[in-house]
Design a protein around this motif. Structure first.
Motif, mmCIF file in Angstrom:
data_model
loop_
_atom_site.group_PDB
_atom_site.id
_atom_site.type_symbol
_atom_site.label_atom_id
_atom_site.label_comp_id
_atom_site.label_asym_id
_atom_site.label_seq_id
_atom_site.Cartn_x
_atom_site.Cartn_y
_atom_site.Cartn_z
ATOM 1 N N TYR A 59 -52.956 19.985 69.916
ATOM 2 C CA TYR A 59 -53.306 21.084 71.100
ATOM 3 C C TYR A 59 -54.711 20.914 71.260
ATOM 4 O O TYR A 59 -55.654 20.788 70.436
ATOM 5 C CB TYR A 59 -52.936 22.561 70.859
ATOM 6 C CG TYR A 59 -51.465 22.963 70.713
ATOM 7 C CD1 TYR A 59 -50.531 22.801 71.819
ATOM 8 C CD2 TYR A 59 -50.907 22.992 69.336
ATOM 9 C CE1 TYR A 59 -49.199 23.067 71.576
ATOM 10 C CE2 TYR A 59 -49.434 23.140 69.334
ATOM 11 C CZ TYR A 59 -48.627 23.049 70.324
ATOM 12 O OH TYR A 59 -47.256 23.260 70.143
ATOM 13 N N PHE A 60 -55.239 21.225 72.511
ATOM 14 C CA PHE A 60 -56.499 21.167 73.135
ATOM 15 C C PHE A 60 -56.993 22.099 72.089
ATOM 16 O O PHE A 60 -58.432 21.795 71.868
ATOM 17 C CB PHE A 60 -56.604 21.600 74.366
ATOM 18 C CG PHE A 60 -56.722 20.527 75.676
ATOM 19 C CD1 PHE A 60 -56.151 19.217 75.179
ATOM 20 C CD2 PHE A 60 -57.338 20.519 76.734
ATOM 21 C CE1 PHE A 60 -56.151 18.092 75.950
ATOM 22 C CE2 PHE A 60 -57.236 19.711 77.564
ATOM 23 C CZ PHE A 60 -56.770 18.358 77.325
ATOM 24 N N VAL A 112 -58.347 17.823 63.232
ATOM 25 C CA VAL A 112 -57.735 18.567 64.469
ATOM 26 C C VAL A 112 -56.447 18.025 65.096
ATOM 27 O O VAL A 112 -55.895 18.594 65.980
ATOM 28 C CB VAL A 112 -58.877 18.394 65.569
ATOM 29 C CG1 VAL A 112 -60.159 18.808 65.012
ATOM 30 C CG2 VAL A 112 -58.950 16.856 65.966
ATOM 31 N N LEU A 113 -55.729 16.875 64.249
ATOM 32 C CA LEU A 113 -54.449 16.464 64.824
ATOM 33 C C LEU A 113 -53.623 16.745 63.536
ATOM 34 O O LEU A 113 -54.010 16.614 62.320
ATOM 35 C CB LEU A 113 -54.422 15.286 65.486
ATOM 36 C CG LEU A 113 -55.238 15.038 66.719
ATOM 37 C CD1 LEU A 113 -55.279 13.841 67.227
ATOM 38 C CD2 LEU A 113 -54.783 16.128 68.007
ATOM 39 N N ASN A 114 -52.235 16.630 63.846
ATOM 40 C CA ASN A 114 -51.081 16.687 62.751
ATOM 41 C C ASN A 114 -50.840 15.141 62.188
ATOM 42 O O ASN A 114 -51.637 14.425 62.603
ATOM 43 C CB ASN A 114 -49.944 17.642 63.080
ATOM 44 C CG ASN A 114 -49.172 16.711 63.950
ATOM 45 O OD1 ASN A 114 -49.333 15.546 64.339
ATOM 46 N ND2 ASN A 114 -48.253 17.368 64.846
ATOM 47 N N ASP A 131 -61.447 19.985 82.571
ATOM 48 C CA ASP A 131 -60.549 20.703 81.580
ATOM 49 C C ASP A 131 -61.399 21.289 80.477
ATOM 50 O O ASP A 131 -62.478 20.918 80.138
ATOM 51 C CB ASP A 131 -59.421 19.740 81.144
ATOM 52 C CG ASP A 131 -60.108 18.687 80.191
ATOM 53 O OD1 ASP A 131 -60.651 18.932 79.112
ATOM 54 O OD2 ASP A 131 -59.878 17.405 80.205
ATOM 55 N N PRO A 132 -60.611 22.169 79.426
ATOM 56 C CA PRO A 132 -61.214 22.672 78.609
ATOM 57 C C PRO A 132 -61.866 21.939 77.431
ATOM 58 O O PRO A 132 -62.934 22.168 76.775
ATOM 59 C CB PRO A 132 -60.387 23.765 77.944
ATOM 60 C CG PRO A 132 -59.270 24.017 79.081
ATOM 61 C CD PRO A 132 -59.335 22.784 79.845
ATOM 62 N N LEU A 133 -61.079 20.808 77.264
ATOM 63 C CA LEU A 133 -61.441 19.976 75.871
ATOM 64 C C LEU A 133 -62.893 19.205 76.344
ATOM 65 O O LEU A 133 -63.883 19.122 75.821
ATOM 66 C CB LEU A 133 -60.391 19.071 75.654
ATOM 67 C CG LEU A 133 -60.756 17.960 74.633
ATOM 68 C CD1 LEU A 133 -61.259 18.735 73.606
ATOM 69 C CD2 LEU A 133 -59.303 17.084 74.306
#
Length: 289
Positions: free
Chosen positions: A50-51, A42-44, A96-98
């Motif tokens: 991003y969320f 989920v990350l680079n 928050d959305p996460l």
């Protein structure tokens, strides 16, 4: 994940070490060496993202074949990642959305184990999604049961839509996270070798989190019908008090053996997850701490 690259290989090198702590099954054993791992990147490569990327990973773990049927969901989500929220952030915190995505996953029956973050020793430094109400948020200790100076502290404090101050006590629990020896990927942290040429010792709440995820796997193996709430309660109510404030140690240091020996979960239901710090909290049942 790199742009245009959907291969979940660990090109940041962090995930390999974390996975080894959970389920390593070579010369070093993880907490749950027979656990089956699913990788959602989920990350680079620079551990940025991003969320939306992280939320997509959470949602796919809850619904692996994307058919709106959650029966094939994973049992546990372990996330050694986060973003520091700061005080009264409008963009980061339990709403928050996460954090909401994590709570939704728990509602679907998945246990979510999340790193508190490495922004200690100041208070109110726990990052999202460790701010999620229903997550098991994990701080770090060393081998002498001392809280790591870097381990993020609670409480989580924010203002609701009416300007009222609300709070959650976090972290929930602490686990070993200082100089943890586990699998190395390629040449990452080559100056931190331990045991042999294939292992390194590094530190962080990222290392404490998979210890707890592995403990959850053992609990799920023994008690497949236990809910995420019951598993979280079992871990917290069997934790060892190491003499710190609850905003530093949560319920204390994880005691895997004691939690696995429980014949039934120890549930304490709070009337509300959010509270005003000056208010009393009604507890139905029993609770430690």
């Amino acid at each position: 994940r790199k742009l245009e690259d959907f291969n979940p290989i660990d090109d940041n090198y962090h995930g390999t070490h974390v996975a080894g702590i959970v389920a390593g099954n070579g010369v070093l054993k993880g907490v749950a060496p027979d656990a089956k791992l699913y990788s959602y990147k989920v990350l680079n490569q620079q551990a940025r993202g991003y969320f939306a990327w992280i939320i997509a990973g959470i949602e796919r773990a809850v619904d692996p074949n994307n058919d709106d049927n959650f029966e094939d969901k994973v049992d546990i989500i372990s996330m050694s990642l986060g973003i520091y929220c700061g005080t009264y952030s409008d963009d980061c915190g339990p709403n928050d959305p996460l954090s909401q995505a994590v709570d939704n996953a728990v509602d679907a029956g998945v246990v979510a184990v999340i790193a508190a973050g490495n922004s200690g020793p100041d208070e109110q430094t726990i990052g999202s999604p460790g701010t999620a109400r229903k997550a098991i948020t994990v701080g770090a200790i060393d081998k002498l049961n001392n809280i790591a100076s870097f381990s993020s502290r609670g409480p989580i404090i924010w203002e609701d839509e009416n300007g009222n101050e609300k709070a959650i006590i976090k972290p929930d629990i602490v686990a070993p996270g200082v100089n943890i020896c586990a699998a190395q990927y390629d040449s990452a942290w080559n100056d931190r070798k331990c045991l042999d040429d294939s292992h390194i010792a590094i530190s962080g709440t990222s290392m404490a989190t998979p210890h707890v995820a592995g403990a959850v796997a053992l609990l799920k193996q023994k008690n497949p019908d236990w809910t995420p709430e019951e598993i979280k309660s079992a871990l917290k109510n069997t934790a060892v008090d190491i003499g710190q404030e609850s905003i530093t140690q949560g319920s204390g240091r994880i005691d895997v053996l004691k939690s696995v020996k429980l014949e039934k979960p120890l549930i304490a239901k709070l009337e509300a997850l959010d509270y005003t710090p000056s208010e009393e909290i009604d507890i139905i049942g029993t609770a430690k701490g």
